[in-house]
Design a protein around this motif. Structure first.
Motif, short mmCIF file in Angstrom:
data_model
loop_
_atom_site.label_atom_id
_atom_site.label_comp_id
_atom_site.label_asym_id
_atom_site.label_seq_id
_atom_site.Cartn_x
_atom_site.Cartn_y
_atom_site.Cartn_z
N GLU A 136 -4.89 8.87 -0.11
CA GLU A 136 -6.28 9.24 -0.42
C GLU A 136 -6.46 9.34 -1.93
O GLU A 136 -7.47 8.88 -2.49
CB GLU A 136 -6.62 10.57 0.25
N GLN A 137 -5.49 9.92 -2.61
CA GLN A 137 -5.53 10.04 -4.07
C GLN A 137 -5.57 8.67 -4.73
O GLN A 137 -6.26 8.45 -5.73
CB GLN A 137 -4.30 10.83 -4.53
N ASP A 141 3.19 14.16 3.58
CA ASP A 141 1.77 14.20 3.24
C ASP A 141 1.31 12.84 2.72
O ASP A 141 0.67 12.73 1.66
CB ASP A 141 1.53 15.29 2.17
N SER A 142 1.60 11.81 3.51
CA SER A 142 1.24 10.45 3.08
C SER A 142 -0.28 10.26 3.02
O SER A 142 -0.76 9.46 2.21
CB SER A 142 1.87 9.42 4.01
N TYR A 143 -1.02 10.96 3.86
CA TYR A 143 -2.48 10.82 3.84
C TYR A 143 -3.03 11.26 2.48
O TYR A 143 -3.86 10.55 1.87
CB TYR A 143 -3.10 11.65 4.96
N ALA A 144 -2.58 12.42 1.99
CA ALA A 144 -3.07 12.92 0.70
C ALA A 144 -2.69 11.97 -0.42
O ALA A 144 -3.48 11.74 -1.35
CB ALA A 144 -2.50 14.31 0.43
N ALA A 145 -1.49 11.40 -0.36
CA ALA A 145 -1.05 10.47 -1.40
C ALA A 145 -1.93 9.22 -1.43
O ALA A 145 -2.40 8.79 -2.49
CB ALA A 145 0.41 10.09 -1.16
N GLY A 158 -3.74 3.35 8.51
CA GLY A 158 -2.52 3.12 7.76
C GLY A 158 -2.82 3.09 6.28
O GLY A 158 -3.69 3.82 5.80
N GLY A 159 -2.11 2.22 5.57
CA GLY A 159 -2.31 2.12 4.13
C GLY A 159 -2.43 0.68 3.67
O GLY A 159 -1.86 -0.23 4.28
N ILE A 163 -1.02 8.03 -8.05
CA ILE A 163 -0.62 9.19 -7.26
C ILE A 163 0.19 10.15 -8.12
O ILE A 163 1.12 9.73 -8.82
CB ILE A 163 0.22 8.77 -6.03
N ASP A 164 -0.14 11.43 -8.08
CA ASP A 164 0.64 12.45 -8.78
C ASP A 164 1.78 12.93 -7.88
O ASP A 164 1.55 13.45 -6.79
CB ASP A 164 -0.25 13.65 -9.14
N ASN A 165 3.01 12.72 -8.34
CA ASN A 165 4.21 13.22 -7.66
C ASN A 165 4.30 12.74 -6.21
O ASN A 165 4.26 13.52 -5.25
CB ASN A 165 4.26 14.75 -7.70
N VAL A 166 4.42 11.44 -6.03
CA VAL A 166 4.50 10.86 -4.69
C VAL A 166 5.74 11.36 -3.95
O VAL A 166 5.71 11.53 -2.72
CB VAL A 166 4.48 9.32 -4.75
N ALA A 167 6.83 11.63 -4.66
CA ALA A 167 8.05 12.09 -4.00
C ALA A 167 7.83 13.42 -3.30
O ALA A 167 8.28 13.62 -2.16
CB ALA A 167 9.18 12.21 -5.02
#
Length: 400
Positions: free
Chosen positions: A376-377, A370-374, A348-349, A359-363
């Motif tokens: 992870e960033q 793509d919550s994993y990439a967000a 999870g997070g 995070i760049d451009n979470v929206a």
């Protein structure tokens, strides 16, 4: 208290919830209280190996078949451990199901089967009904997972497509006696829904399965073999009796977390439904201090990214916190007790008041699921590794 301290506290509370669902301890307690004269042990689910370890200690020299996910499929002396695909069924699971069915067909009136059931068992033990291929069943699983259907709705459909689910295991084992110890990952702990209820009555009928698929607008996307089967006449719903025992569940883990912080606010109702709505419910309930909850949300997949319901819920709580102007210093952990959220290596997070700024451009990432990439960033993925158990999801929010 610093953010780092709050993050550590949130993780400690989550770990306490996972520990309360330890499959070895829960199974040991159950068999001490009510011994079972087992002649065959069948264990299926993400907690199968731990449950089987305890059962084999209580019932030595009894044949044991274990079907679990790859992360938990470590060898166990005296048992046959089989790894299978999750969340999408695969050929390994089909072979394991054939072996379980063969073992059950070999028992008789004087035998006693001990069945150990935990979350994940539905996908891990596919045994498609006649006319439906494994590929078709895997396609159905993908459709259901992306539809936004809740676990009860998904399992009602799955039961109608399986020889083992919805009490099918009991029919095959008859006339042998069956005792089942069940570690629930389902809100409300309806035993018909845990691993799609191999030792319980079905949740519904073929007609109800059709209605669910039509209500989520995926009926026409279903394989023809599935539509043909579900359009047929319902079979009898009567099943042989089983002695079912619930030995672990989400509320038990939530109580273990709350015991560590007596002044914490515990959200009484399970957090369910769409992740965006769930984030609002959690933030509405969260006063300053510690708020705890359990549940299992859903995500409607619209994009091609990677993630899971816990990762997306954590991000949406961060967005809600920003929209509400919360004071800096808050921390939120949202995680799956099995250690795996969706098709990722994260549970999870673990987010905080600085997450969105990392995070760049979470929206755009959320729009693509793509919550994993967000996360992870942001450096905010919750990585626990496989826990060997599964009692749905747990959350912690700490506000200054």
């Amino acid at each position: 208290m610093t953010i780092a301290t709050r993050r550590a506290q949130a993780r400690a509370l989550f770990d306490a919830g996972v520990a309360a669902a330890d499959p070895v301890a829960a199974t040991t307690r159950a068999l001490v209280q009510s011994p079972v004269p087992a002649t065959l042990i069948i264990a299926v689910g993400k907690a199968a190996r731990g449950m089987a370890q305890a059962a084999m200690a209580a019932c030595p020299n009894v044949p044991c078949l274990i079907v679990t996910n790859d992360e938990n499929a470590a060898p166990l002396a005296g048992a046959q451990v089989m790894a299978a695909g999750h969340p999408v069924p695969d050929e390994r699971g089909a072979r394991a199901a054939d072996m379980v069915i063969a073992a059950l067909e070999g028992v008789g009136a004087g035998d006693h089967v001990l069945v150990l059931v935990s979350g994940g068992g539905s996908a891990l033990l596919p045994a498609p009904v006649q006319g439906v291929s494994l590929a078709d069943k895997a396609a159905m699983n993908n459709l259901l997972l992306a539809s936004g259907a809740d676990i009860m709705q998904m399992n009602l459909v799955r039961q109608q497509l399986s020889r083992l689910k919805g009490g099918g295991l009991l029919r095959i084992a008859a006339p042998a006696s069956v005792t089942a110890l069940i570690l629930s990952d389902v809100m409300g702990d309806d035993l018909r829904a845990v691993a799609s209820g191999p030792t319980a009555a079905p949740l519904g009928t073929k007609a109800q399965a059709c209605n669910i698929l039509q209500s989520f607008d995926i009926w026409e996307k279903c394989p023809r073999s599935v539509r043909d089967h579900l359009s047929g006449v319902d079979t009898a719903t009567d099943i042989p009796r089983a002695d079912n025992h619930l030995i672990g569940a989400n509320p038990i883990s939530l109580r273990a977390m709350a015991a560590l912080v007596p002044d914490a606010h515990v959200i009484a109702d399970p957090i369910e439904g769409d992740v965006a709505a769930a984030a609002r419910v959690i933030c509405d309930a969260a006063a300053p201090g510690i708020t705890l909850w359990g549940g299992e949300t859903t995500v409607h997949l619209r994009g091609t990214g990677r993630g899971g319901r816990n990762q997306e819920l954590a991000l949406r709580i961060a967005l809600e916190a920003r929209a509400r102007g919360w004071t800096a210093g808050w921390v939120c952990l949202q995680g799956g007790t099995d250690g795996r959220d969706g098709p990722t290596d994260a549970a999870g997070g673990l987010v905080d008041s600085g997450t969105l700024g990392r995070i760049d451009n979470v929206a755009a990432l959320l729009a693509n699921n793509d919550s994993y990439a967000a996360l992870e960033q942001a450096g905010d993925l919750l990585i626990t590794g496989a826990t060997g158990t599964n009692v749905a999801d747990l959350g912690v929010l700490i506000r200054p």
